[in-house]
Design an enzyme around this catalytic site. Structure first.
Site, PDB file in Angstrom:
ATOM      1  N   GLY A 169      -4.214   8.585   6.966  1.00  0.00           N
ATOM      2  CA  GLY A 169      -5.495   8.562   6.275  1.00  0.00           C
ATOM      3  C   GLY A 169      -5.960   7.185   5.821  1.00  0.00           C
ATOM      4  N   ILE A 194       0.864  -1.195   0.000  1.00  0.00           N
ATOM      5  CA  ILE A 194       0.000   0.000   0.000  1.00  0.00           C
ATOM      6  C   ILE A 194       0.895   1.239   0.000  1.00  0.00           C
ATOM      7  CG2 ILE A 194      -1.834   1.278   1.181  1.00  0.00           C
ATOM      8  CD1 ILE A 194      -2.661  -1.284   2.567  1.00  0.00           C
ATOM      9  N   THR A 195       0.734   2.089  -1.001  1.00  0.00           N
ATOM     10  CA  THR A 195       1.517   3.334  -1.011  1.00  0.00           C
ATOM     11  C   THR A 195       0.817   4.373  -0.135  1.00  0.00           C
ATOM     12  OG1 THR A 195       0.412   4.353  -2.926  1.00  0.00           O
ATOM     13  CG2 THR A 195       2.241   2.843  -3.393  1.00  0.00           C
ATOM     14  N   GLY A 196       1.604   5.232   0.479  1.00  0.00           N
ATOM     15  CA  GLY A 196       1.017   6.278   1.327  1.00  0.00           C
ATOM     16  C   GLY A 196       0.252   5.694   2.497  1.00  0.00           C
ATOM     17  N   ALA A 197       0.848   4.690   3.142  1.00  0.00           N
ATOM     18  CA  ALA A 197       0.157   4.034   4.263  1.00  0.00           C
ATOM     19  C   ALA A 197       0.495   4.687   5.596  1.00  0.00           C
ATOM     20  CB  ALA A 197       0.511   2.547   4.279  1.00  0.00           C
ATOM     21  N   TYR A 230      -5.070  18.120  -9.227  1.00  0.00           N
ATOM     22  CA  TYR A 230      -5.430  16.932  -8.429  1.00  0.00           C
ATOM     23  C   TYR A 230      -6.547  16.145  -9.113  1.00  0.00           C
ATOM     24  CZ  TYR A 230      -7.617  14.148  -4.742  1.00  0.00           C
ATOM     25  OH  TYR A 230      -8.180  13.115  -4.031  1.00  0.00           O
TER      26      TYR A 230
HETATM   27  P1  NDP Z   1      -3.601  11.627   3.257  1.00  0.00           P
HETATM   28  O1  NDP Z   1      -2.994  12.934   2.938  1.00  0.00           O
HETATM   29  O2  NDP Z   1      -4.004  11.330   4.660  1.00  0.00           O
HETATM   30  O3  NDP Z   1      -2.684  10.452   2.758  1.00  0.00           O
HETATM   31  C1  NDP Z   1      -1.894  10.573   1.618  1.00  0.00           C
HETATM   32  C2  NDP Z   1      -0.694   9.686   1.747  1.00  0.00           C
HETATM   33  O4  NDP Z   1       0.102   9.852   0.574  1.00  0.00           O
HETATM   34  C3  NDP Z   1       0.188  10.020   2.934  1.00  0.00           C
HETATM   35  O5  NDP Z   1       0.605   8.817   3.530  1.00  0.00           O
HETATM   36  C4  NDP Z   1       1.366  10.745   2.304  1.00  0.00           C
HETATM   37  O6  NDP Z   1       2.580  10.584   2.991  1.00  0.00           O
HETATM   38  C5  NDP Z   1       1.428   9.999   0.973  1.00  0.00           C
HETATM   39  N1  NDP Z   1       2.252  10.707  -0.001  1.00  0.00           N
HETATM   40  C6  NDP Z   1       2.132  11.987  -0.437  1.00  0.00           C
HETATM   41  N2  NDP Z   1       3.123  12.282  -1.281  1.00  0.00           N
HETATM   42  C7  NDP Z   1       3.894  11.181  -1.396  1.00  0.00           C
HETATM   43  C8  NDP Z   1       5.084  10.877  -2.103  1.00  0.00           C
HETATM   44  N3  NDP Z   1       5.700  11.783  -2.862  1.00  0.00           N
HETATM   45  N4  NDP Z   1       5.600   9.635  -1.974  1.00  0.00           N
HETATM   46  C9  NDP Z   1       5.016   8.714  -1.195  1.00  0.00           C
HETATM   47  N5  NDP Z   1       3.899   8.951  -0.497  1.00  0.00           N
HETATM   48  C10 NDP Z   1       3.348  10.171  -0.588  1.00  0.00           C
HETATM   49  O7  NDP Z   1      -4.886  11.558   2.280  1.00  0.00           O
HETATM   50  P2  NDP Z   1      -6.029  10.446   2.084  1.00  0.00           P
HETATM   51  O8  NDP Z   1      -5.819   9.303   2.970  1.00  0.00           O
HETATM   52  O9  NDP Z   1      -7.316  11.174   2.112  1.00  0.00           O
HETATM   53  O10 NDP Z   1      -5.783  10.039   0.561  1.00  0.00           O
HETATM   54  C11 NDP Z   1      -5.525   8.718   0.170  1.00  0.00           C
HETATM   55  C12 NDP Z   1      -6.170   8.456  -1.186  1.00  0.00           C
HETATM   56  O11 NDP Z   1      -7.579   8.606  -1.092  1.00  0.00           O
HETATM   57  C13 NDP Z   1      -5.717   9.417  -2.290  1.00  0.00           C
HETATM   58  O12 NDP Z   1      -5.513   8.667  -3.465  1.00  0.00           O
HETATM   59  C14 NDP Z   1      -6.909  10.347  -2.457  1.00  0.00           C
HETATM   60  O13 NDP Z   1      -6.982  10.861  -3.761  1.00  0.00           O
HETATM   61  C15 NDP Z   1      -8.043   9.387  -2.185  1.00  0.00           C
HETATM   62  N6  NDP Z   1      -9.316   9.984  -1.831  1.00  0.00           N
HETATM   63  C16 NDP Z   1      -9.453  10.696  -0.657  1.00  0.00           C
HETATM   64  C17 NDP Z   1     -10.683  11.247  -0.355  1.00  0.00           C
HETATM   65  C18 NDP Z   1     -10.892  12.026   0.881  1.00  0.00           C
HETATM   66  O14 NDP Z   1     -12.026  12.499   1.056  1.00  0.00           O
HETATM   67  N7  NDP Z   1      -9.924  12.177   1.750  1.00  0.00           N
HETATM   68  C19 NDP Z   1     -11.839  11.056  -1.234  1.00  0.00           C
HETATM   69  C20 NDP Z   1     -11.553  10.301  -2.413  1.00  0.00           C
HETATM   70  C21 NDP Z   1     -10.338   9.775  -2.668  1.00  0.00           C
HETATM   71  P3  NDP Z   1       2.978  11.475   4.295  1.00  0.00           P
HETATM   72  O15 NDP Z   1       2.255  10.840   5.435  1.00  0.00           O
HETATM   73  O16 NDP Z   1       4.460  11.328   4.353  1.00  0.00           O
HETATM   74  O17 NDP Z   1       2.504  12.876   4.011  1.00  0.00           O
END
Ligand code: NDP
Length: 315
Positions: free
Chosen positions: A13, A7-10, A190
């Site tokens: 959120g 899972i990327t960005g784990a 975005y």
């Molecule tokens: P968060 O900002 O909580 O999570 C985003 C994650 O992405 C974080 O772990 C962050 O890392 C990571 N990230 C950002 N940049 C990079 C990078 N360059 N390399 C590696 N990791 C990176 O947002 P959400 O959990 O809300 O978003 C997760 C997914 O859900 C996204 O694809 C978003 O588009 C989608 N989504 C979200 C919605 C919402 O209402 N929130 C609705 C619909 C879709 P770090 O912790 O280091 O910042």
């Protein structure tokens, strides 16, 4: 055996909530692809995840070298790759000026789409060689890129146009920083990147589902108004957005519920259909949702694939 899901960005959120939901079943090991090792490790501990249920591997999607290195590091773990979830994203709605990845791409599309495009392409062969009964590649989408919905019609709307900015390298030097060739707009970038995510999932399905048996899927987990995604928004927005979603649009879901939804797309035996964009109704039941005209345009998906391949050095 246990399944292994990347899972990327784990580290926060939705990604963290999904990692936790999978780890808690005892049937999954999660490889957390994160750019900040310490943050990821603290987050996993704070979420109460068993230390044997996950491995953190460094991944910065804003650098193609880092993506390639991540793939090498994952292979060295000698764990099977059964499911890949492209979840990480950046959202810069208030940015006045664009920022850029290490390879010179506008940040939102560079991280959300191009970094994941290379990662998914590289890991396809690993998925293929896994003997897991249901192998899946999931790319998280969003309602905001879908102009057939109310949320998708809030300006600025997603629009990839004829992809001239992307074809030019999205670097603001010889080309525009926006896919459609327009002026920089962080919120639109975005949404455009999310359309790319949904188009990419469908193109993967058309090209590889039959031959590989891998399930390709996307989803809209609901509006998780509390995640870090909105960290760059103005304070008043961050204050009002969660109650607005809870009481007015009623599209609000908690991080925990959204994590359970994505965990279903990872592991539920009934969600094996490929090429699908999943959503959930008010009773939290999953259904196959319709994508907007642009987000299901097969010609655009093909063109996007071919240009992206060139930009990430695969063609
Ligand atoms: P968060 O900002 O909580 O999570 C985003 C994650 O992405 C974080 O772990 C962050 O890392 C990571 N990230 C950002 N940049 C990079 C990078 N360059 N390399 C590696 N990791 C990176 O947002 P959400 O959990 O809300 O978003 C997760 C997914 O859900 C996204 O694809 C978003 O588009 C989608 N989504 C979200 C919605 C919402 O209402 N929130 C609705 C619909 C879709 P770090 O912790 O280091 O910042």
């Amino acid at each position: 055996r246990k399944g292994t899901a990347i899972i990327t960005g784990a580290s926060s959120g939705l990604g963290l909530a999904t990692a936790k939901a999978l780890a808690e079943t005892g049937k999954w090991h999660v490889i957390m692809g994160c750019r900040d090792f310490l943050k990821a490790s603290r987050a996993a501990k704070a979420a109460g995840m068993d230390k044997d249920s996950y491995t953190i591997v460094h991944l910065d999607l804003a650098s193609l070298d880092s993506v390639r290195q991540f793939v090498k590091n994952v292979r060295q773990l000698e764990m099977p790759v059964d499911v890949v979830v492209c979840n990480a994203a950046v959202y810069q709605p208030t940015a006045k000026e664009p920022s850029f990845t290490a390879d010179g791409f506008e940040m939102s599309v560079g991280v959300n789409h191009l970094g994941h495009f290379l990662l998914a392409r590289e890991l396809l062969s690993d998925l293929q060689s896994s003997d897991y009964p249901s192998k899946r590649l999931i790319i998280v989408g969003s309602i905001t890129g879908n102009t057939n919905t109310l949320a998708g019609n809030v300006p600025p709307k997603a629009n990839l146009g004829d992809l001239r900015g992307l074809a030019g390298g999205l670097n603001g030097v010889g080309s525009s920083v926006m896919i459609d060739g327009g002026e920089f707009d962080g919120a639109k970038a975005y949404k455009d990147s999310k359309v790319c995510n949904m188009l990419t999932m469908q193109e993967f399905h058309r090209r590889y589902h039959e031959d590989t048996g891998v399930t390709f899927a996307s989803l809209y987990p609901g509006c998780i108004a509390t995640t870090g995604l909105f960290r760059e928004h103005i304070p008043l927005f961050r204050l009002l957005f969660p109650p607005f979603q809870k009481y007015i649009t009623k599209g609000y879901v908690s991080e925990e519920e959204a994590g359970k939804r994505l965990a279903q797309v990872v592991s539920d035996p009934s969600l094996t259909k490929s090429g699908v964009y999943w959503s959930w109704n008010k009773n939290s039941a999953s259904f196959e949702n319709q994508l907007s005209e642009e987000a299901s345009d097969a010609d655009k998906a093909k063109k996007l694939w071919e240009i992206s391949e060139k930009l990430v050095g695969l063609a």
